[in-house]
Design a protein around this motif. Structure first.
Motif, PDB file in Angstrom:
ATOM      1  N   GLY A 199       0.779  -1.232   0.000  1.00 30.94           N
ATOM      2  CA  GLY A 199       0.000   0.000   0.000  1.00 30.94           C
ATOM      3  C   GLY A 199       0.812   1.285   0.000  1.00 30.94           C
ATOM      4  N   ILE A 200       0.168   2.347   0.433  1.00 29.23           N
ATOM      5  CA  ILE A 200       0.653   3.718   0.259  1.00 29.23           C
ATOM      6  C   ILE A 200       1.877   4.032   1.119  1.00 29.23           C
ATOM      7  CG2 ILE A 200       0.044   6.151   0.585  1.00 29.23           C
ATOM      8  CD1 ILE A 200      -2.900   5.283   0.002  1.00 29.23           C
TER       9      ILE A 200
ATOM     10  N   THR B  43      -6.437   4.870   5.983  1.00 32.68           N
ATOM     11  CA  THR B  43      -7.415   3.787   5.959  1.00 32.68           C
ATOM     12  C   THR B  43      -6.738   2.529   5.429  1.00 32.68           C
ATOM     13  OG1 THR B  43      -9.198   5.363   5.509  1.00 32.68           O
ATOM     14  CG2 THR B  43      -9.658   3.035   5.092  1.00 32.68           C
ATOM     15  N   TYR B  44      -6.891   1.437   6.157  1.00 32.53           N
ATOM     16  CA  TYR B  44      -6.306   0.154   5.771  1.00 32.53           C
ATOM     17  C   TYR B  44      -7.406  -0.848   5.470  1.00 32.53           C
ATOM     18  CZ  TYR B  44      -1.803   1.734   7.693  1.00 32.53           C
ATOM     19  OH  TYR B  44      -0.643   2.426   7.940  1.00 32.53           O
ATOM     20  N   TRP B  45      -7.083  -1.804   4.601  1.00 35.67           N
ATOM     21  CA  TRP B  45      -7.940  -2.965   4.396  1.00 35.67           C
ATOM     22  C   TRP B  45      -7.196  -4.200   4.887  1.00 35.67           C
ATOM     23  CZ3 TRP B  45     -10.820  -2.820  -1.003  1.00 35.67           C
ATOM     24  CH2 TRP B  45     -11.750  -1.764  -0.987  1.00 35.67           C
ATOM     25  N   ALA B  46      -7.909  -5.055   5.600  1.00 30.16           N
ATOM     26  CA  ALA B  46      -7.326  -6.297   6.112  1.00 30.16           C
ATOM     27  C   ALA B  46      -8.295  -7.449   5.846  1.00 30.16           C
ATOM     28  CB  ALA B  46      -7.053  -6.184   7.609  1.00 30.16           C
TER      29      ALA B  46
ATOM     30  N   LEU C 230     -13.485  -9.065   4.874  1.00 30.90           N
ATOM     31  CA  LEU C 230     -12.707  -7.858   4.598  1.00 30.90           C
ATOM     32  C   LEU C 230     -13.074  -6.786   5.619  1.00 30.90           C
ATOM     33  CD1 LEU C 230     -10.834  -6.058   2.860  1.00 30.90           C
ATOM     34  CD2 LEU C 230     -12.853  -5.507   1.455  1.00 30.90           C
ATOM     35  N   LEU C 231     -12.065  -6.300   6.328  1.00 34.73           N
ATOM     36  CA  LEU C 231     -12.259  -5.230   7.307  1.00 34.73           C
ATOM     37  C   LEU C 231     -11.643  -3.935   6.796  1.00 34.73           C
ATOM     38  CD1 LEU C 231     -11.255  -7.064  10.636  1.00 34.73           C
ATOM     39  CD2 LEU C 231     -13.527  -6.899   9.583  1.00 34.73           C
ATOM     40  N   GLU C 232     -12.326  -2.841   7.067  1.00 28.13           N
ATOM     41  CA  GLU C 232     -11.752  -1.513   6.817  1.00 28.13           C
ATOM     42  C   GLU C 232     -11.362  -0.924   8.164  1.00 28.13           C
ATOM     43  OE1 GLU C 232     -12.888   1.291   3.515  1.00 28.13           O
ATOM     44  OE2 GLU C 232     -13.911   2.265   5.202  1.00 28.13           O
ATOM     45  N   ILE C 233     -10.153  -0.394   8.233  1.00 27.87           N
ATOM     46  CA  ILE C 233      -9.595   0.027   9.522  1.00 27.87           C
ATOM     47  C   ILE C 233      -9.121   1.463   9.453  1.00 27.87           C
ATOM     48  CG2 ILE C 233      -7.694  -0.381  11.158  1.00 27.87           C
ATOM     49  CD1 ILE C 233      -7.968  -3.380   9.823  1.00 27.87           C
TER      50      ILE C 233
ATOM     51  N   ILE D 272       1.259 -10.581   3.740  1.00 28.95           N
ATOM     52  CA  ILE D 272       0.047 -10.714   4.550  1.00 28.95           C
ATOM     53  C   ILE D 272      -1.021  -9.842   3.895  1.00 28.95           C
ATOM     54  CG2 ILE D 272       1.302 -11.220   6.678  1.00 28.95           C
ATOM     55  CD1 ILE D 272       0.713  -8.366   7.615  1.00 28.95           C
ATOM     56  N   HIS D 273      -2.275 -10.166   4.134  1.00 27.73           N
ATOM     57  CA  HIS D 273      -3.360  -9.428   3.483  1.00 27.73           C
ATOM     58  C   HIS D 273      -3.742  -8.192   4.306  1.00 27.73           C
ATOM     59  CE1 HIS D 273      -3.635 -12.667   0.598  1.00 27.73           C
ATOM     60  NE2 HIS D 273      -4.564 -11.992  -0.056  1.00 27.73           N
ATOM     61  N   LEU D 274      -2.772  -7.284   4.372  1.00 33.48           N
ATOM     62  CA  LEU D 274      -2.974  -5.976   5.000  1.00 33.48           C
ATOM     63  C   LEU D 274      -2.474  -4.931   4.018  1.00 33.48           C
ATOM     64  CD1 LEU D 274      -3.723  -4.177   7.427  1.00 33.48           C
ATOM     65  CD2 LEU D 274      -1.401  -4.548   8.308  1.00 33.48           C
ATOM     66  N   HIS D 275      -3.343  -3.987   3.666  1.00 35.25           N
ATOM     67  CA  HIS D 275      -3.059  -3.041   2.592  1.00 35.25           C
ATOM     68  C   HIS D 275      -3.401  -1.619   3.038  1.00 35.25           C
ATOM     69  CE1 HIS D 275      -2.620  -1.765  -1.602  1.00 35.25           C
ATOM     70  NE2 HIS D 275      -3.824  -1.206  -1.560  1.00 35.25           N
ATOM     71  N   ALA D 276      -2.416  -0.731   2.932  1.00 32.86           N
ATOM     72  CA  ALA D 276      -2.654   0.694   3.213  1.00 32.86           C
ATOM     73  C   ALA D 276      -3.416   1.270   2.018  1.00 32.86           C
ATOM     74  CB  ALA D 276      -1.333   1.415   3.434  1.00 32.86           C
ATOM     75  N   ARG D 277      -4.721   1.328   2.138  1.00 35.10           N
ATOM     76  CA  ARG D 277      -5.610   1.555   0.997  1.00 35.10           C
ATOM     77  C   ARG D 277      -5.777   3.032   0.627  1.00 35.10           C
ATOM     78  NH1 ARG D 277      -7.860  -0.111  -3.755  1.00 35.10           N
ATOM     79  NH2 ARG D 277     -10.097   0.261  -3.870  1.00 35.10           N
TER      80      ARG D 277
END
Length: 230
Positions: free
Chosen positions: A72-73, A98-101, A155-158, A196-201
């Motif tokens: 991500g960003i 905002t992150y997506w996990a 899918l979680l938005e964090i 890992i499925h964590l993305h700085a969206r």
């Protein structure tokens, strides 16, 4: 197979005279470390030097970081004027992240605020979350929302309120929602590419020099699970 960033495949999301924002791949390290692997900061310097035909050394300031298996960003400063201003934006929590996990287990609530105290163990590079303050711990707060239910995952938005070491990974693991592929924090198997499925969206902030609103959204990595999240 990991696709590490190079000057030729760099995913640039935004650039001007003051800063450059890129979409980090899993496996990239933002800054040099003990591994000796080439950091993303060096890749970005090479990209700038070639694109703008800059002789000599290129100035590039590291504003913040992401864990190596995370995507991500990432924001870099291109001038010594922009660097302290960007640093202040992040330090004063004026940049909205905002992150997506992707997690296997559904959290207990559709949306919630998690508050823990995290303590980092430098020996294993891992943070442990506690329900109350203990010696050496720092307060960690995030909001999560279930954004989408997939066939086998959630899918979680964090939204982060604090920026602690491995904060999202540790806090989600504590409520039984380890991130897909994150063996360190309790997921049962790794991803083939060690991601890992964590993305700085998403990132929203006021430009440190132009004073205009900047909103960046980073495209998701290409894999079947992330594709299902779109």
């Amino acid at each position: 197979m990991k696709i590490i960033s190079t000057k030729n495949n760099l995913q640039v999301l935004y650039e001007d005279n003051h800063m450059i924002i890129v979409n980090k791949r899993a496996g990239d390290i933002v800054q040099g470390d003990k591994t000796g692997d080439k950091p993303l900061s060096d890749v970005v310097k090479e990209y700038i030097a070639e694109k703008y035909n800059k002789p000599g050394s290129v100035f590039l300031g590291v504003v913040h970081r992401l864990d190596r298996p995370t995507t991500g960003i990432i924001v870099f400063a291109r001038t010594s004027k922009a660097l302290p201003r960007l640093n202040a934006l992040f330090a004063e929590k004026k940049a909205k992240k905002t992150y997506w996990a992707v997690v296997k287990n559904e959290p207990p609530k559709t949306q919630d605020t998690l508050t823990h105290w995290l303590r980092k163990n430098p020996k294993n590079n891992k943070s442990t979350a506690f329900a109350r303050e203990i010696e050496g711990s720092k307060k960690a707060i995030l909001d999560y929302t279930i954004k989408k239910k997939l066939d086998r995952y959630i899918l979680l938005e964090i939204a982060l309120h604090t920026g602690r070491h491995h904060q999202i990974r540790a806090q989600l693991a504590t409520i039984g929602c380890s991130i897909k592929g994150d063996l360190k924090y309790g997921f049962d198997r790794s991803n083939k590419d060690a991601s890992i499925h964590l993305h700085a969206r998403k990132l929203v902030f006021t430009h440190p020099v132009k004073s205009e609103l900047v909103e960046i959204i980073a495209p998701l990595p290409k894999d079947p699970v992330w594709d299902a999240c779109k």
